[in-house]
Scaffold this active site. Structure first.
Site, short mmCIF file in Angstrom:
data_model
loop_
_atom_site.label_atom_id
_atom_site.label_comp_id
_atom_site.label_asym_id
_atom_site.label_seq_id
_atom_site.Cartn_x
_atom_site.Cartn_y
_atom_site.Cartn_z
N GLU A 297 0.83 -1.21 0.00
CA GLU A 297 0.00 0.00 0.00
C GLU A 297 0.86 1.26 0.00
OE1 GLU A 297 -2.80 2.32 -0.51
OE2 GLU A 297 -3.56 0.35 -0.01
N ASP A 301 1.20 4.09 -3.02
CA ASP A 301 0.87 5.50 -2.81
C ASP A 301 2.02 6.42 -3.22
OD1 ASP A 301 -1.64 4.88 -1.86
OD2 ASP A 301 -1.07 4.95 0.24
N SER A 508 -7.30 2.48 -3.81
CA SER A 508 -6.03 2.97 -3.29
C SER A 508 -5.17 3.54 -4.41
CB SER A 508 -5.24 1.84 -2.63
OG SER A 508 -5.59 1.69 -1.29
N ASP A 555 -16.79 12.15 -18.55
CA ASP A 555 -17.98 11.48 -18.02
C ASP A 555 -17.87 9.97 -18.25
OD1 ASP A 555 -20.39 11.31 -16.78
OD2 ASP A 555 -21.58 12.02 -18.47
N ILE A 556 -18.12 9.19 -17.20
CA ILE A 556 -18.08 7.73 -17.29
C ILE A 556 -19.53 7.24 -17.24
CG2 ILE A 556 -17.12 5.61 -16.33
CD1 ILE A 556 -15.03 7.71 -17.23
N GLY A 574 -23.48 12.26 -16.14
CA GLY A 574 -23.38 13.15 -14.98
C GLY A 574 -22.86 12.41 -13.77
N ASP A 576 -22.65 9.92 -10.63
CA ASP A 576 -23.21 8.64 -10.24
C ASP A 576 -22.40 8.07 -9.07
OD1 ASP A 576 -21.02 6.81 -11.32
OD2 ASP A 576 -21.62 7.82 -13.17
#
Length: 595
Positions: A297, A301, A508, A555-556, A574, A576
């Site tokens: 992790e 990062d 992450s 936009d996805i 838009g 979600d």
């Protein structure tokens, strides 16, 4: 259940005659030992530990009002962030609360010289006490309880009491009834052993043209590297110039250490121009920095914040400790991170990184409400000082495990994640594929049951809810804070751990990616003589157009996040609750934040 008060006198005693031991009533209690725990033993009365008392923040509503004003691009106070002294004044308790709490402690023989007063993140009192003293002060009994799954023990009590007049002054006392262990917390990332890691980068150099006419390296459909992300989100050509003013922070917890040697291997492989870049590690509350134990992790990062933001200075915070925890079916051991220790340290600093990313989270219901609210208020304080706080949205869709509530009713409900559900942070969901991007099926998203929906997102969220209709009615709180706010790639990230490249997925990965982009936006603003963006949600949602796509974002419109035995929410035009406003387009956002 509200405790009945059968032993109070009809006439309240005067301050001079007040007996804190006789007018105490229960602050919090368990009817039985929480599930998954058993009584282990009774500790010696002379054993000692640190007791922490959180005093109520008298002006917290005013602080939040100020946060919203300075974060609203249409307000005259936009960008006028608070100083450390101004934020502390608004987060402080009433003097009466401090005085009467100290009087209560003195009544029980605790001299004022033993009490430490911390003002960062609101007023906290900490004191080293014996078991016998704590039991006397709180009218309780402490025991060691064993966590059945892990075998670890924790010092806790099944109930504690405070004087009646202090209930309005004290938010919480810890450790008391909130059970915890020291097990590693839940990280919002996971290894993907079925995906062969990329050892050579040639396949990530040859370009193709995506549907958005961006030059994307050919191999990005198979593996994600900084080159892929910089191309996807249009940062490749941007050269930072405000390095002396700008910083990006990474918050890490519970034995996750970023490895210096792995970073150099990663940069030489995947971002050669950044080879040699370093970062300091700040150790907080016993946090470590063992370079012989590289953390997946932590490496993910720091490798991707530097990979995205170079040469912007980065800083890694390693925080130790473990906070309160309430068990549920998904989180069967203590995986909450010690936000209070980290946030107290951060708010004690005269300067704070302008962007900070955190890739950890838990089911909201496993975090005590008082704890969650107090931590969320502290995040508002950080935002008011001009910092963008980013949190990953989680990797369990609308909920993991059996999704049963842990309040004794065992209802099956969608399980929101905290701190993703805090209204004063920017929460990052996940996508996958590149032509086009789609919402990844594990992307956490939904609606808080702790926090109300803030006004800044009401219009965007109402558009989605209108299209959803009665689907999942009763499974979630439509009036709750909705998340995520934005999203980014979350799949097939190439990470170097122990000298070897491996594939990692999870939100992450999304949060440090977006953190790097916002760090570059801050760099641009600082180069123009403007201040940092700070809390970005009011600005972000103001970019939406009548419930349709958001300026500055891709936009996805496909993908879903199943969980709790359902298909979860579906992506839509838009906003979600799987991808938020979409993925960032740096160049378009650059134009929007230049004033």
């Amino acid at each position: 259940m509200r405790p009945t008060i059968l032993f109070l006198t009809l006439i309240a005693p005067s301050k001079a005659t007040l007996s804190p031991s006789t007018d105490s009533i229960i602050k919090h209690s368990w009817g039985d030992i929480p599930r998954g725990w058993t009584y282990h033993s009774t500790p010696p009365p002379d054993d000692t530990f640190e007791l922490r008392i959180g005093l109520k923040q008298a002006r917290i509503d005013e602080l939040i009002d100020r946060l919203l004003e300075i974060s609203d691009p249409n307000h005259s106070s936009y960008g006028k962030h608070l100083s450390q002294e101004e934020s502390e004044a608004l987060a402080s308790c009433q003097p009466k609360a401090l005085d009467e709490t100290k009087e209560w402690l003195a009544y029980h023989g605790i001299d004022d010289s033993r009490v430490n007063h911390h003002q960062a993140g609101g007023d906290w009192l900490s004191l080293q006490v014996s078991i016998a003293e704590a039991e006397r002060i709180l009218s309780t009994q402490y025991h060691l309880f064993r966590h059945d799954a892990s075998g670890e023990t924790s010092l806790r009590t099944l109930q504690y009491s405070l004087p009646h007049h202090l209930h309005s002054h004290i938010d919480m006392v810890a450790p008391t009834t909130y059970f915890s262990t020291l097990r590693t917390m839940r990280k919002t990332s996971f290894l993907q052993p079925d995906i062969e890691p990329v050892d050579e980068v040639e396949s990530l150099i040859d370009p193709i043209i995506s549907s958005a006419a961006s030059v994307i390296p050919l191999g990005c459909s198979y593996a994600i590297t900084p080159s892929c992300l910089r191309a996807l989100y249009n940062t490749t050509d941007y050269v930072p110039t405000a390095m002396s003013q700008n910083r990006l922070g990474v918050a890490g917890y519970l034995d996750q250490y970023a490895n210096d040697a792995d970073l150099q291997t990663f940069l030489k492989k995947f971002r050669k121009d950044a080879a040699g870049a370093t970062y300091p590690t700040v150790q907080i509350h016993g946090g470590g920095n063992d370079q012989s134990i590289p953390g997946i992790e932590a490496n993910l990062d720091i490798q991707y914040t530097i990979g995205m933001s170079y040469p912007t200075p980065n800083i890694y915070y390693s925080t130790g400790g473990s906070p309160p925890f309430i068990q549920d079916s998904t989180t069967t051991t203590n995986t909450n991170e010690p936000y209070l220790d980290w946030v107290t340290y951060i708010l004690n600093q005269t300067t704070i990184p302008q962007v900070i990313t955190t890739s950890y989270g838990d089911d909201e219901q496993t975090v005590p409400l008082e704890y969650a609210v107090r931590v969320c208020n502290s995040f508002a304080q950080i935002g008011a000082r001009g910092t963008t706080l980013l949190f990953s949205s989680g990797d369990f869709g609308v909920g993991g495990g059996d999704c049963k509530t842990n309040d004794g009713t065992n209802q099956v409900l969608f399980q929101p994640s905290f701190p993703a559900s805090c209204p004063w942070v920017t929460t990052v969901g996940g996508t996958t594929k590149v032509n086009p991007e789609v919402g990844v099926n594990f992307s956490g998203g939904g609606f808080s049951r702790y926090f109300d929906q803030p006004d800044y997102q009401a219009n965007a969220v109402s558009g989605y809810l209108g299209g959803l209709g009665t689907k999942y009615a009763g499974k979630f709180n439509p009036g709750g804070r909705a998340y995520p706010d934005v999203s980014a790639q979350a799949n097939r990230f190439q990470v170097v751990v122990g000298g070897h490249t491996m594939s990692v997925g999870g939100t992450s990965a999304s949060s440090p990616t977006v953190a790097g982009i916002f760090a570059l936006l801050n760099d641009y603003r600082l180069s123009l003589g403007l201040g940092p963006l700070g809390f970005v949600n009011p600005l972000l949602y103001s970019l939406g157009r009548n419930g349709s796509e958001f300026s500055g974002f891709n936009d996805i419109v496909s993908g879903s996040n199943p969980g709790c035995g359902t298909d979860g929410f579906a992506a839509a035009r838009g906003w979600d609750p799987i991808t938020g406003a979409g993925t960032p387009s740096f160049k378009r956002l650059q134009a929007l934040v230049s004033k």
